[in-house]
Design a protein around this motif. Structure first.
Motif, short mmCIF file in Angstrom:
data_model
loop_
_atom_site.label_atom_id
_atom_site.label_comp_id
_atom_site.label_asym_id
_atom_site.label_seq_id
_atom_site.Cartn_x
_atom_site.Cartn_y
_atom_site.Cartn_z
N UNK A 1 0.84 -1.20 0.00
CA UNK A 1 0.00 0.00 0.00
C UNK A 1 0.88 1.25 0.00
N UNK A 2 0.39 2.30 -0.65
CA UNK A 2 1.15 3.54 -0.73
C UNK A 2 1.16 4.20 0.65
N UNK A 3 2.34 4.57 1.11
CA UNK A 3 2.49 5.20 2.42
C UNK A 3 2.18 6.69 2.32
N UNK A 4 1.46 7.18 3.29
CA UNK A 4 1.13 8.60 3.31
C UNK A 4 2.25 9.35 4.03
N UNK A 5 2.52 10.55 3.57
CA UNK A 5 3.52 11.39 4.23
C UNK A 5 2.81 12.58 4.87
N UNK A 6 3.49 13.16 5.85
CA UNK A 6 2.97 14.31 6.57
C UNK A 6 4.14 15.27 6.78
N UNK A 7 3.84 16.55 6.91
CA UNK A 7 4.90 17.52 7.20
C UNK A 7 5.09 17.60 8.70
N UNK A 8 6.33 17.72 9.10
CA UNK A 8 6.68 17.81 10.52
C UNK A 8 6.02 19.05 11.12
N UNK A 9 5.44 18.90 12.30
CA UNK A 9 4.71 19.99 12.96
C UNK A 9 5.62 20.95 13.70
N UNK A 10 6.91 20.63 13.84
CA UNK A 10 7.84 21.52 14.54
C UNK A 10 7.97 22.81 13.75
N UNK A 11 8.11 23.92 14.46
CA UNK A 11 8.04 25.24 13.86
C UNK A 11 9.05 25.45 12.73
N UNK A 12 10.30 25.12 12.90
CA UNK A 12 11.31 25.41 11.90
C UNK A 12 11.57 24.29 10.91
N UNK A 13 11.01 23.12 11.10
CA UNK A 13 11.36 21.94 10.31
C UNK A 13 10.51 21.81 9.04
N UNK A 14 9.28 21.41 9.19
CA UNK A 14 8.32 21.18 8.12
C UNK A 14 8.78 20.15 7.08
N UNK A 15 9.69 19.24 7.47
CA UNK A 15 10.18 18.20 6.56
C UNK A 15 9.13 17.09 6.42
N UNK A 16 8.99 16.50 5.21
CA UNK A 16 8.03 15.41 5.05
C UNK A 16 8.56 14.13 5.71
N UNK A 17 7.65 13.34 6.29
CA UNK A 17 8.02 12.06 6.92
C UNK A 17 6.83 11.14 6.86
N UNK A 18 7.07 9.85 7.10
CA UNK A 18 6.00 8.86 7.13
C UNK A 18 5.59 8.63 8.58
N UNK A 19 4.36 9.01 8.95
CA UNK A 19 3.93 8.84 10.34
C UNK A 19 3.67 7.37 10.68
N UNK A 20 4.00 6.99 11.91
CA UNK A 20 3.73 5.63 12.36
C UNK A 20 2.25 5.41 12.65
N UNK A 21 1.60 6.48 13.14
CA UNK A 21 0.16 6.41 13.40
C UNK A 21 -0.40 7.82 13.28
N UNK A 22 -1.67 7.96 13.50
CA UNK A 22 -2.29 9.27 13.28
C UNK A 22 -1.89 10.32 14.32
#
Length: 195
Positions: free
Chosen positions: A16-37
């Motif tokens: 299955x295609x993995x969903x990515x999310x942007x990091x919630x930290x103020x200065x980061x915003x890097x995309x990553x694959x979350x382990x859970x919601x």
């Protein structure tokens, strides 16, 4: 003998295609694959930064709520009066002083024709308050005689007569002051947007 797949057989499972999310930290915003919601940050350093910023936000909100609860009725009336006065100064920005007729490049007051002490019911009446120079308002006791003459020209004798009759005493509650403050902040914002 080769086996052929029939239409009822399952196709091989694909990843299955993995969903990515942007990091919630103020200065980061890097995309990553979350382990859970609930996973909001890309790593432990960002998670610590994010937790600290959320704690600061919660403390600020708590402190503001506490200060809001500490305010007395007089404090709310003072804030409502400041919002009302700012609107009056902006409304009459192009006018001269209601009392002396001068257009000084100085500070301006929102001068009451009938003072708050004499007629509390007219404290937030737009016909009772006009742009007035500091000299007339604070040093000449409102310069009421000249104020009245120019006020008749500005709003008419009937409106001035309505201001001069005795009014029912006004007792503003905290809710009244909060509502008045919100109304005049919105009016000031609308006035600034038009100009």
């Amino acid at each position: 003998m080769t086996l052929q797949r029939t239409e009822f057989q399952r196709k091989p499972a694909t990843e299955p295609k993995r969903r990515t999310r942007k990091c919630a930290a103020k200065g980061c915003r890097a995309p990553f694959e979350p382990r859970n919601m609930m996973h909001k940050c890309c790593g432990p350093v960002c998670a610590a930064d994010y937790a600290m910023s959320e704690r600061v936000k919660a403390e600020r909100a708590s402190r503001q709520e506490g200060l809001r609860n500490l305010k007395r009725r007089a404090d709310w009336l003072k804030e409502a009066q400041a919002a009302f006065n700012a609107f009056i100064r902006a409304r009459d920005a192009k006018d001269h002083c209601i009392s002396c007729g001068q257009n000084h490049d100085r500070f301006w007051d929102a001068g009451h024709y009938r003072s708050v002490g004499a007629q509390p019911a007219l404290r937030f009446d737009e016909n009772n308050v006009h742009k007035q120079c500091v000299h007339c308002n604070q040093h000449r006791g409102g310069n009421v005689v000249e104020y009245r003459l120019r006020l008749i020209k500005k709003i008419g004798p009937e409106a001035v007569a309505l201001l001069e009759v005795e009014h029912e005493p006004a007792k503003y509650s905290i809710e009244d002051a909060q509502r008045i403050k919100a109304v005049y902040k919105a009016k000031l914002k609308s006035l600034k947007e038009k100009s």
